[in-house]
Design an enzyme around this catalytic site. Structure first.
Site, PDB file in Angstrom:
ATOM      1  N   CYS A   2       0.844  -1.181   0.000  1.00  0.00           N
ATOM      2  CA  CYS A   2       0.000   0.000   0.000  1.00  0.00           C
ATOM      3  C   CYS A   2       0.889   1.244   0.000  1.00  0.00           C
ATOM      4  CB  CYS A   2      -0.936   0.092   1.197  1.00  0.00           C
ATOM      5  SG  CYS A   2      -2.106  -1.250   1.273  1.00  0.00           S
ATOM      6  N   ARG A  27       4.139  -0.386  -4.678  1.00  0.00           N
ATOM      7  CA  ARG A  27       3.808  -0.894  -3.346  1.00  0.00           C
ATOM      8  C   ARG A  27       2.502  -1.674  -3.319  1.00  0.00           C
ATOM      9  NH1 ARG A  27       6.778   1.778   0.612  1.00  0.00           N
ATOM     10  NH2 ARG A  27       5.262   1.159   2.166  1.00  0.00           N
ATOM     11  N   TRP A  75      -2.467  -2.798  -1.683  1.00  0.00           N
ATOM     12  CA  TRP A  75      -2.120  -4.216  -1.777  1.00  0.00           C
ATOM     13  C   TRP A  75      -2.997  -4.889  -0.724  1.00  0.00           C
ATOM     14  CZ3 TRP A  75      -0.264  -8.202   1.280  1.00  0.00           C
ATOM     15  CH2 TRP A  75       0.211  -9.331   0.603  1.00  0.00           C
ATOM     16  N   ASN A 101      -1.780   2.365   5.453  1.00  0.00           N
ATOM     17  CA  ASN A 101      -0.852   1.309   5.036  1.00  0.00           C
ATOM     18  C   ASN A 101      -0.470   0.552   6.299  1.00  0.00           C
ATOM     19  OD1 ASN A 101       2.711   1.425   4.370  1.00  0.00           O
ATOM     20  ND2 ASN A 101       1.327  -0.275   4.111  1.00  0.00           N
ATOM     21  N   GLY A 102      -0.755  -0.752   6.328  1.00  0.00           N
ATOM     22  CA  GLY A 102      -0.433  -1.544   7.515  1.00  0.00           C
ATOM     23  C   GLY A 102      -1.571  -2.498   7.825  1.00  0.00           C
ATOM     24  N   GLU A 487      17.923 -17.621  -6.524  1.00  0.00           N
ATOM     25  CA  GLU A 487      17.515 -16.279  -6.952  1.00  0.00           C
ATOM     26  C   GLU A 487      17.005 -16.304  -8.404  1.00  0.00           C
ATOM     27  OE1 GLU A 487      16.750 -13.650  -5.649  1.00  0.00           O
ATOM     28  OE2 GLU A 487      17.008 -12.069  -7.128  1.00  0.00           O
ATOM     29  N   LYS A 491      13.249 -15.152  -9.525  1.00  0.00           N
ATOM     30  CA  LYS A 491      12.984 -14.125 -10.544  1.00  0.00           C
ATOM     31  C   LYS A 491      11.987 -14.657 -11.565  1.00  0.00           C
ATOM     32  CE  LYS A 491      14.044 -11.348  -9.013  1.00  0.00           C
ATOM     33  NZ  LYS A 491      14.744 -11.143  -7.780  1.00  0.00           N
ATOM     34  N   GLU A 494       8.354 -15.079 -10.030  1.00  0.00           N
ATOM     35  CA  GLU A 494       7.590 -13.885  -9.654  1.00  0.00           C
ATOM     36  C   GLU A 494       7.134 -13.056 -10.838  1.00  0.00           C
ATOM     37  OE1 GLU A 494       9.666 -11.263  -6.937  1.00  0.00           O
ATOM     38  OE2 GLU A 494      11.550 -11.638  -7.932  1.00  0.00           O
ATOM     39  N   HIS A 510      18.578 -36.477  -4.945  1.00  0.00           N
ATOM     40  CA  HIS A 510      17.848 -36.879  -3.738  1.00  0.00           C
ATOM     41  C   HIS A 510      16.352 -36.611  -3.871  1.00  0.00           C
ATOM     42  CE1 HIS A 510      21.588 -37.757  -1.711  1.00  0.00           C
ATOM     43  NE2 HIS A 510      22.056 -36.598  -2.152  1.00  0.00           N
ATOM     44  N   LYS A 609       6.343  -4.298  -3.678  1.00  0.00           N
ATOM     45  CA  LYS A 609       7.792  -4.147  -3.519  1.00  0.00           C
ATOM     46  C   LYS A 609       8.208  -4.071  -2.051  1.00  0.00           C
ATOM     47  CE  LYS A 609      11.841  -2.957  -5.406  1.00  0.00           C
ATOM     48  NZ  LYS A 609      12.413  -4.191  -5.895  1.00  0.00           N
TER      49      LYS A 609
HETATM   50  C1  F6R Z   1      12.066 -10.458  -5.044  1.00  0.00           C
HETATM   51  C2  F6R Z   1      11.949  -9.428  -4.044  1.00  0.00           C
HETATM   52  C3  F6R Z   1      11.552  -9.815  -2.666  1.00  0.00           C
HETATM   53  C4  F6R Z   1      12.322  -8.968  -1.641  1.00  0.00           C
HETATM   54  C5  F6R Z   1      11.787  -9.246  -0.232  1.00  0.00           C
HETATM   55  C6  F6R Z   1      12.563  -8.485   0.816  1.00  0.00           C
HETATM   56  O1  F6R Z   1      12.445  -9.960  -6.268  1.00  0.00           O
HETATM   57  O2  F6R Z   1      12.141  -8.273  -4.315  1.00  0.00           O
HETATM   58  O3  F6R Z   1      11.742 -11.166  -2.428  1.00  0.00           O
HETATM   59  O4  F6R Z   1      13.665  -9.264  -1.724  1.00  0.00           O
HETATM   60  O5  F6R Z   1      10.442  -8.883  -0.159  1.00  0.00           O
HETATM   61  O6  F6R Z   1      12.493  -7.117   0.594  1.00  0.00           O
HETATM   62  P1  F6R Z   1      13.546  -6.126   1.184  1.00  0.00           P
HETATM   63  O7  F6R Z   1      14.854  -6.431   0.567  1.00  0.00           O
HETATM   64  O8  F6R Z   1      13.042  -4.776   0.795  1.00  0.00           O
HETATM   65  O9  F6R Z   1      13.572  -6.337   2.659  1.00  0.00           O
END
Ligand code: F6R
Length: 614
Positions: A2, A27, A75, A101-102, A487, A491, A494, A510, A609
């Site tokens: 949010c 957000r 969100w 937001n929260g 990672e 990527k 997501e 395994h 994000k």
């Molecule tokens: C994936 C991604 C998330 C963040 C996670 C932690 O691409 O961006 O997995 O890495 O939400 O966020 P931060 O780094 O802001 O604490």
């Protein structure tokens, strides 16, 4: 999670709020809404399911006048994303409008009580409970809005950044925060508020960061007043933002994600600037040097983070154990905070976060600090909550990361962890001077090697369409490249919604090997370093089961090339720095597959994000 934005000044609020919402859309983008008090002191709320662009279409032809307003991009937490659950929420009499937001955790109890007192609710949200409670307290006690907000928030359990405006008062916004971010911008006779500084920078670089349980009284023609919930006056230093406006634009790229992938050489160089000196053969990270004794005497390092930042933490574990010879444990912040972990005197906790606002990471930090640990933050967003709640730390300095999928922040986190490991190793004498010099030189050459790595973009773009058929992907890597496999898989899932799993390559036999058939793409990070021969054996095992191998190899490696269906070459580097290069083709692969599939790369479904709720 949010985004909230507010404006009070002499200009029309609506265009400023909409622009601000676009900046904060990373957000959350389930719904958007705006509340304005116009010149007749009417309070109008417009809101709709969907993105900010949908809100703009919805308000076409409507009265959006007014020089004061608040706006929200959502969100969804409580209640599905629909028009009714969108913010702002009116109070029962429609005399107040609130954005939030929260999460208000005890909303059910408060709601039940208000229902008994005759309040009716329109939405399924926790937020509506807050605005109704504020109105109830204001009316029953016959007090002003600020005092009503203070009293209401003393009853609220959970996290909030809120802003409230009222009908009949075009001159005041009341805002407050606890565990969710809130920045107030101070212009000439105008004020802004937002979840982060990006909607503000266009108008002013003077900001105040509110602390937890503080309320800001923003009134036309007055200074901003800040009080605690208990009504104690607070003064805050006005900080200067270092953000520049063009960092918030796509700069000719079709998506922020691609721009951010391409920025990596420059940004990684910035992350090293002033910290690494090749001529003098030295690495000096101020946060570590200033706390030299703590790092020299550390018995253990605990790394806490979430998502991509957790993957960077895993690479940090390899780096710190190999060079600084300190035992390291890497924990998901969300698990750490609830499992009564053992934190000993002499432990150092490193918290890693791009946004600096991740709720679980913040809670893990609080737990560690309460247990007496020294907490070091690695963070990107300057002035965010994590740097303000840690004992010391290092910024990654990669500028705003707007694409929801983290790219440049990840490689910068790994860079800073490399600097930390080398700094401690040198201080402790756990690295030979020659080796230390070799590694410094090599690390300094990484930005140039990243530029060369980016040349694989055209090749990846070409073959990306072949893999859009896939429902599953496997990513394999060993040693430093195991977290890179995790990672890479994250990527892909997501942004392209293709299921993907990352494994240490040797673990495949395994269990996961059962999944491999002629349909299964298997991405193997196979540089000519570390357990090269063993990785080749793992590729053979995949090929024997007809899996389709896409390998990331060191330039000129004909052996792995012959075994693979597709190969992507990266420049030769030290084993410990391969993640900095190998992540780039994986980012590009996820990006191009998602683009070919028609996915919204910068705003993937269900994600946000900045994860400010647990
Ligand atoms: C994936 C991604 C998330 C963040 C996670 C932690 O691409 O961006 O997995 O890495 O939400 O966020 P931060 O780094 O802001 O604490």
């Amino acid at each position: 999670m949010c985004g909230i934005v507010g404006y009070l000044g002499n200009k029309e609020a609506y265009p400023i709020l909409i622009k601000g919402l676009h900046r904060l859309e990373y957000r959350g983008y389930d719904s958007a809404g705006v509340a304005l008090v116009n010149s007749s002191s009417d309070l109008k709320v417009y809101k709709t399911k969907g993105k900010v662009a949908d809100l703009e279409s919805y308000t076409k032809g409507k009265d959006v006048s007014g020089t004061i307003g608040i706006a929200h991009t959502r969100w969804a937490t409580h209640g599905e994303p629909n028009n009714v659950n969108a913010h702002p929420h009116y109070s029962q009499s429609e005399s107040l409008a609130l954005i939030h937001n929260g999460i208000i955790e005890n909303y059910a109890v408060i709601k039940e009580d208000l229902i008994k007192r005759g309040y009716k609710f329109q939405s399924d949200t926790d937020t509506e409970v807050l605005v109704q409670l504020i109105e109830y307290i204001k009316n029953t006690n016959k007090i002003g809005l600020c005092q009503a907000v203070q009293l209401a928030l003393t009853q609220a359990v959970g996290a909030y950044a809120i802003a409230v405006i009222e009908k009949g008062n075009p001159n005041q916004i009341i805002a407050a925060r606890k565990s969710s971010p809130l920045v107030i911008g101070i212009g000439d006779d105008e004020f802004f508020l937002a979840s982060d500084a990006t909607p503000i920078i266009e108008y002013t670089n003077r900001v105040i960061y509110l602390d937890d349980e503080e309320v800001a009284i923003i009134r036309r023609g007055e200074e901003v007043h800040i009080k605690t919930l208990a009504n104690v006056e607070k003064t805050h230093e006005v900080k200067e933002l270092e953000l520049s406006l063009n960092e918030l634009e796509k700069g000719g790229f079709p998506h922020f994600m691609l721009k951010e992938i391409y920025e990596q050489p420059k940004r990684i160089a910035e992350a090293m600037r002033g910290r690494i000196n090749v001529e003098a053969n030295s690495v000096a990270l101020a946060g570590v040097i200033d706390n030299k004794e703590k790092f020299l005497n550390a018995r253990r390092i605990l790394i806490v983070a979430c998502g991509t930042s957790w993957h960077a933490g895993l690479i940090g574990e390899y780096l710190l154990e190999e060079f600084a010879r300190i035992p390291v444990e890497v924990e998901y912040a969300s698990e750490f905070r609830y499992r009564n972990p053992i934190i000993n005197k002499g432990d150092i906790v490193i918290a890693i976060s791009q946004s600096g606002e991740t709720a679980d990471t913040l809670a893990a930090i609080e737990l560690a600090r309460n247990a007496g640990a020294f907490v070091y933050g690695i963070c990107n967003v300057v002035g965010s909550s994590i740097p303000r709640n840690t004992d010391s730390g290092s910024y990654t300095h990669v500028g705003p990361e707007i694409g929801v999928a983290s790219t440049k922040a990840f490689t910068a986190q790994v860079t800073v962890l490399s600097l930390i490991a080398l700094t401690i190793a040198h201080l402790k004498g756990t690295i030979e001077p020659d080796r230390y010099q070799e590694l410094i030189k090599e690390l300094a050459s990484i930005p140039a090697k990243m530029i060369r790595t980016l040349e694989v973009n055209a090749q990846i773009k070409d073959f990306a369409s072949i893999f859009t058929y896939a429902k599953n992907f496997i990513y394999l890597g060993r040693g430093y490249n195991y977290p890179v496999a995790l990672e890479g898989a994250l990527k892909l899932k997501e942004i392209s919604y293709i299921h993907a799993e990352g494994y240490p390559a040797a673990e495949m036999k395994h269990g996961p090997i059962a999944l491999i058939d002629a349909e299964m793409p298997v991405v193997v990070i196979a540089p000519n370093k570390g357990m090269y021969e063993k990785t080749i054996s793992n590729i053979q095992e995949v090929k024997a089961r007809k899996g389709r191998v896409i390998s990331i190899i060191t330039e000129g490696d004909e052996t792995v090339k012959k075994l693979s269906d597709y190969t992507i070459e990266i420049p030769e580097t030290e084993e410990c720095f391969v993640p900095l290069l190998a992540s780039i083709p994986l980012q590009l692969m996820a990006y191009h597959i998602a683009v070919v599939k028609g996915c919204n790369v910068d705003q993937p479904r269900n994600l946000a994000k900045s994860v400010t709720v647990e």
